[in-house]
Design an enzyme around this catalytic site. Structure first.
Site, PDB file in Angstrom:
ATOM      1  N   ARG A  13       0.853  -1.201   0.000  1.00  0.00           N
ATOM      2  CA  ARG A  13       0.000   0.000   0.000  1.00  0.00           C
ATOM      3  C   ARG A  13       0.883   1.243   0.000  1.00  0.00           C
ATOM      4  NH1 ARG A  13      -3.220   0.872   4.698  1.00  0.00           N
ATOM      5  NH2 ARG A  13      -1.787  -0.348   5.960  1.00  0.00           N
ATOM      6  N   ILE A  15       3.177   4.479  -0.152  1.00  0.00           N
ATOM      7  CA  ILE A  15       4.466   4.780  -0.783  1.00  0.00           C
ATOM      8  C   ILE A  15       5.159   3.485  -1.222  1.00  0.00           C
ATOM      9  CG2 ILE A  15       6.787   5.687  -0.340  1.00  0.00           C
ATOM     10  CD1 ILE A  15       5.530   7.828   1.451  1.00  0.00           C
ATOM     11  N   ASN A  84      10.811   0.520   3.900  1.00  0.00           N
ATOM     12  CA  ASN A  84       9.739   1.516   3.821  1.00  0.00           C
ATOM     13  C   ASN A  84       8.689   1.334   4.914  1.00  0.00           C
ATOM     14  OD1 ASN A  84       7.682   3.327   2.252  1.00  0.00           O
ATOM     15  ND2 ASN A  84       6.658   1.357   2.465  1.00  0.00           N
ATOM     16  N   GLY A  86       6.371   1.344   7.909  1.00  0.00           N
ATOM     17  CA  GLY A  86       6.325   2.272   9.037  1.00  0.00           C
ATOM     18  C   GLY A  86       4.909   2.480   9.524  1.00  0.00           C
ATOM     19  N   THR A  88       2.397   4.959  12.474  1.00  0.00           N
ATOM     20  CA  THR A  88       2.318   6.086  13.415  1.00  0.00           C
ATOM     21  C   THR A  88       1.461   5.663  14.599  1.00  0.00           C
ATOM     22  OG1 THR A  88       0.433   6.960  12.179  1.00  0.00           O
ATOM     23  CG2 THR A  88       2.569   7.977  11.739  1.00  0.00           C
ATOM     24  N   GLY A 145       3.425  15.943  18.710  1.00  0.00           N
ATOM     25  CA  GLY A 145       2.648  14.702  18.831  1.00  0.00           C
ATOM     26  C   GLY A 145       3.352  13.475  18.292  1.00  0.00           C
ATOM     27  N   TYR A 149       7.730   8.715  16.576  1.00  0.00           N
ATOM     28  CA  TYR A 149       7.967   8.651  15.124  1.00  0.00           C
ATOM     29  C   TYR A 149       9.192   9.498  14.733  1.00  0.00           C
ATOM     30  CZ  TYR A 149       6.537   8.746  10.151  1.00  0.00           C
ATOM     31  OH  TYR A 149       6.477   8.626   8.781  1.00  0.00           O
ATOM     32  N   GLY A 180       8.085  14.273   2.629  1.00  0.00           N
ATOM     33  CA  GLY A 180       7.219  15.171   3.371  1.00  0.00           C
ATOM     34  C   GLY A 180       5.846  14.540   3.496  1.00  0.00           C
TER      35      GLY A 180
HETATM   36  N1  CAA Z   1       2.155  22.990  17.050  1.00  0.00           N
HETATM   37  C1  CAA Z   1       1.713  23.607  18.163  1.00  0.00           C
HETATM   38  N2  CAA Z   1       0.587  23.291  18.793  1.00  0.00           N
HETATM   39  C2  CAA Z   1      -0.144  22.313  18.268  1.00  0.00           C
HETATM   40  C3  CAA Z   1       0.241  21.617  17.110  1.00  0.00           C
HETATM   41  C4  CAA Z   1       1.441  22.002  16.507  1.00  0.00           C
HETATM   42  N3  CAA Z   1       1.877  21.404  15.389  1.00  0.00           N
HETATM   43  N4  CAA Z   1      -0.683  20.676  16.839  1.00  0.00           N
HETATM   44  C5  CAA Z   1      -1.629  20.775  17.791  1.00  0.00           C
HETATM   45  N5  CAA Z   1      -1.289  21.772  18.640  1.00  0.00           N
HETATM   46  C6  CAA Z   1      -2.056  22.247  19.802  1.00  0.00           C
HETATM   47  C7  CAA Z   1      -3.492  22.479  19.406  1.00  0.00           C
HETATM   48  O1  CAA Z   1      -3.629  23.758  18.824  1.00  0.00           O
HETATM   49  C8  CAA Z   1      -4.192  22.364  20.746  1.00  0.00           C
HETATM   50  O2  CAA Z   1      -4.048  23.534  21.482  1.00  0.00           O
HETATM   51  P1  CAA Z   1      -5.304  24.142  22.241  1.00  0.00           P
HETATM   52  O3  CAA Z   1      -5.748  23.087  23.190  1.00  0.00           O
HETATM   53  O4  CAA Z   1      -4.730  25.372  22.898  1.00  0.00           O
HETATM   54  O5  CAA Z   1      -6.313  24.445  21.165  1.00  0.00           O
HETATM   55  C9  CAA Z   1      -3.374  21.309  21.479  1.00  0.00           C
HETATM   56  O6  CAA Z   1      -2.116  21.241  20.792  1.00  0.00           O
HETATM   57  C10 CAA Z   1      -4.006  19.944  21.424  1.00  0.00           C
HETATM   58  O7  CAA Z   1      -4.234  19.606  20.051  1.00  0.00           O
HETATM   59  P2  CAA Z   1      -5.262  18.492  19.637  1.00  0.00           P
HETATM   60  O8  CAA Z   1      -6.652  18.936  19.963  1.00  0.00           O
HETATM   61  O9  CAA Z   1      -4.987  18.064  18.232  1.00  0.00           O
HETATM   62  O10 CAA Z   1      -4.849  17.377  20.707  1.00  0.00           O
HETATM   63  P3  CAA Z   1      -5.081  15.866  20.683  1.00  0.00           P
HETATM   64  O11 CAA Z   1      -4.505  15.348  21.966  1.00  0.00           O
HETATM   65  O12 CAA Z   1      -6.468  15.526  20.311  1.00  0.00           O
HETATM   66  O13 CAA Z   1      -4.156  15.363  19.459  1.00  0.00           O
HETATM   67  C11 CAA Z   1      -2.232  14.980  18.196  1.00  0.00           C
HETATM   68  C12 CAA Z   1      -2.808  15.621  19.473  1.00  0.00           C
HETATM   69  C13 CAA Z   1      -2.498  13.471  18.223  1.00  0.00           C
HETATM   70  C14 CAA Z   1      -0.750  15.210  18.202  1.00  0.00           C
HETATM   71  C15 CAA Z   1      -2.906  15.604  16.965  1.00  0.00           C
HETATM   72  O14 CAA Z   1      -2.715  17.012  17.007  1.00  0.00           O
HETATM   73  C16 CAA Z   1      -2.328  15.079  15.682  1.00  0.00           C
HETATM   74  O15 CAA Z   1      -2.665  14.003  15.229  1.00  0.00           O
HETATM   75  N6  CAA Z   1      -1.435  15.838  15.025  1.00  0.00           N
HETATM   76  C17 CAA Z   1      -0.849  15.458  13.773  1.00  0.00           C
HETATM   77  C18 CAA Z   1       0.521  14.930  13.994  1.00  0.00           C
HETATM   78  C19 CAA Z   1       1.130  14.672  12.625  1.00  0.00           C
HETATM   79  O16 CAA Z   1       1.412  15.573  11.855  1.00  0.00           O
HETATM   80  N7  CAA Z   1       1.370  13.403  12.316  1.00  0.00           N
HETATM   81  C20 CAA Z   1       1.906  13.090  11.036  1.00  0.00           C
HETATM   82  C21 CAA Z   1       1.329  11.794  10.594  1.00  0.00           C
HETATM   83  S1  CAA Z   1       1.783  11.457   8.902  1.00  0.00           S
HETATM   84  C22 CAA Z   1       3.375  11.053   8.996  1.00  0.00           C
HETATM   85  O17 CAA Z   1       3.972  10.940  10.025  1.00  0.00           O
HETATM   86  C23 CAA Z   1       4.030  10.807   7.680  1.00  0.00           C
HETATM   87  C24 CAA Z   1       5.257  11.587   7.529  1.00  0.00           C
HETATM   88  O18 CAA Z   1       6.355  11.028   7.620  1.00  0.00           O
HETATM   89  C25 CAA Z   1       5.177  13.006   7.214  1.00  0.00           C
END
Ligand code: CAA
Length: 242
Positions: A13, A15, A84, A86, A88, A145, A149, A180
């Site tokens: 699946r 990438i 590859n 991986g 989260t 978060g 990872y 990215g």
């Molecule tokens: N920078 C600063 N603050 C952030 C932030 C960030 N990047 N992301 C979220 N916050 C803050 C929110 O604004 C929020 O603040 P408030 O309460 O003041 O509003 C607080 O953190 C909590 O955020 P959430 O409501 O989202 O909290 P949660 O506990 O429900 O979820 C999380 C937290 C699981 C980390 C969720 O924000 C999330 O899934 N984030 C995405 C993480 C991400 O980018 N993962 C990449 C997956 S894809 C991948 O990994 C492939 C690759 O190689 C690129």
């Protein structure tokens, strides 16, 4: 060289599937590994004709057995390996469990050791090998978060540079690609409001395509890429220039 055997982990699946198809189209004999989704693997094999082998890349003995089976089935040793696979398990540190931490470290980083250990001796004996490890922008730059990872992916970048030094005199190149945000199931699982903010910071203005990562792999595994080793190719739409 056409006909070399290539293995792509997590290749049924996303990438990995795009990488496997691109390698097949470039003339390699390709097998993919997958971890759990039998249905997706079956559909992938039906569509592409690429065989899929199920094992857990975080399991050292399973990797050794899997590589042996692929080599026996395809009739030649594995000369190209793309790590590859991986997962989260995102969450902020104060909520992250040991299980979330450990699963990501073992699957994303432990797998690189397990798989490379299984292919390195035959590659050394034949004085040829191509290893490409899929890192991440989030291993380069960190991500809210994702301590698990980011640590695993960052580890992949260090692993790549160390193994590149060991392989260099033996015709074995080891490189990393740091994707990215690519349009896959993994990225689609990011909450939409969070993803929207991330995409707004990508200069190219969109998510990447899996095929855009595969293109980099085809370049790095070529026979005439022997002078490219220990490098990290960032393919991220300009989101992080490093
Ligand atoms: N920078 C600063 N603050 C952030 C932030 C960030 N990047 N992301 C979220 N916050 C803050 C929110 O604004 C929020 O603040 P408030 O309460 O003041 O509003 C607080 O953190 C909590 O955020 P959430 O409501 O989202 O909290 P949660 O506990 O429900 O979820 C999380 C937290 C699981 C980390 C969720 O924000 C999330 O899934 N984030 C995405 C993480 C991400 O980018 N993962 C990449 C997956 S894809 C991948 O990994 C492939 C690759 O190689 C690129």
């Amino acid at each position: 060289m056409a006909g070399r055997v290539a293995v792509v982990t997590g290749g049924s699946r996303g990438i990995g599937a795009a990488i496997a198809v691109a390698l097949k189209n470039a003339g390699y004999k390709v097998a993919v590994n997958y971890g759990g989704n039998d249905e997706a693997a079956k559909a992938f094999t039906q569509q592409t004709g690429i065989p899929a082998y199920k094992w857990d890349v975080s399991d050292f003995a399973a990797c050794e057995a899997g590589i042996k089976k692929v080599a026996a089935d395809l009739g030649a040793p594995v000369e190209i390996l793309v790590n590859n696979a991986g997962i989260t398990r995102d969450g902020t540190m104060h909520r992250m469990t040991f299980e979330q931490w450990n699963a990501v470290i073992q699957t994303n980083l432990g797998s690189c050791f397990n798989m490379c250990r299984a292919v390195i001796e035959p590659m050394r004996a034949r004085k040829f090998g191509r290893i490409v490890n899929i890192g991440s922008i989030n291993g380069q730059a960190g991500q809210y978060g994702q301590v698990n990872y980011a640590a695993a992916k960052s580890g992949i970048h260090g692993f790549t540079k160390a193994l590149a030094q060991e392989g260099a005199a033996l015709g074995i190149t080891v490189n990393a690609i740091a994707p990215g945000y690519i349009d896959t199931d993994m990225v689609r699982a990011v909450p939409p409001n969070v993803l929207e903010k991330i995409v707004a910071k990508i200069p190219v203005g969109r998510l990447g395509k899996a095929e855009e990562i595969a293109r980099g792999v085809v370049f790095l595994v070529a026979d005439d890429a022997g002078f490219v080793t220990g490098s990290t190719l960032s393919i991220n739409g300009g989101q992080h220039m490093y």
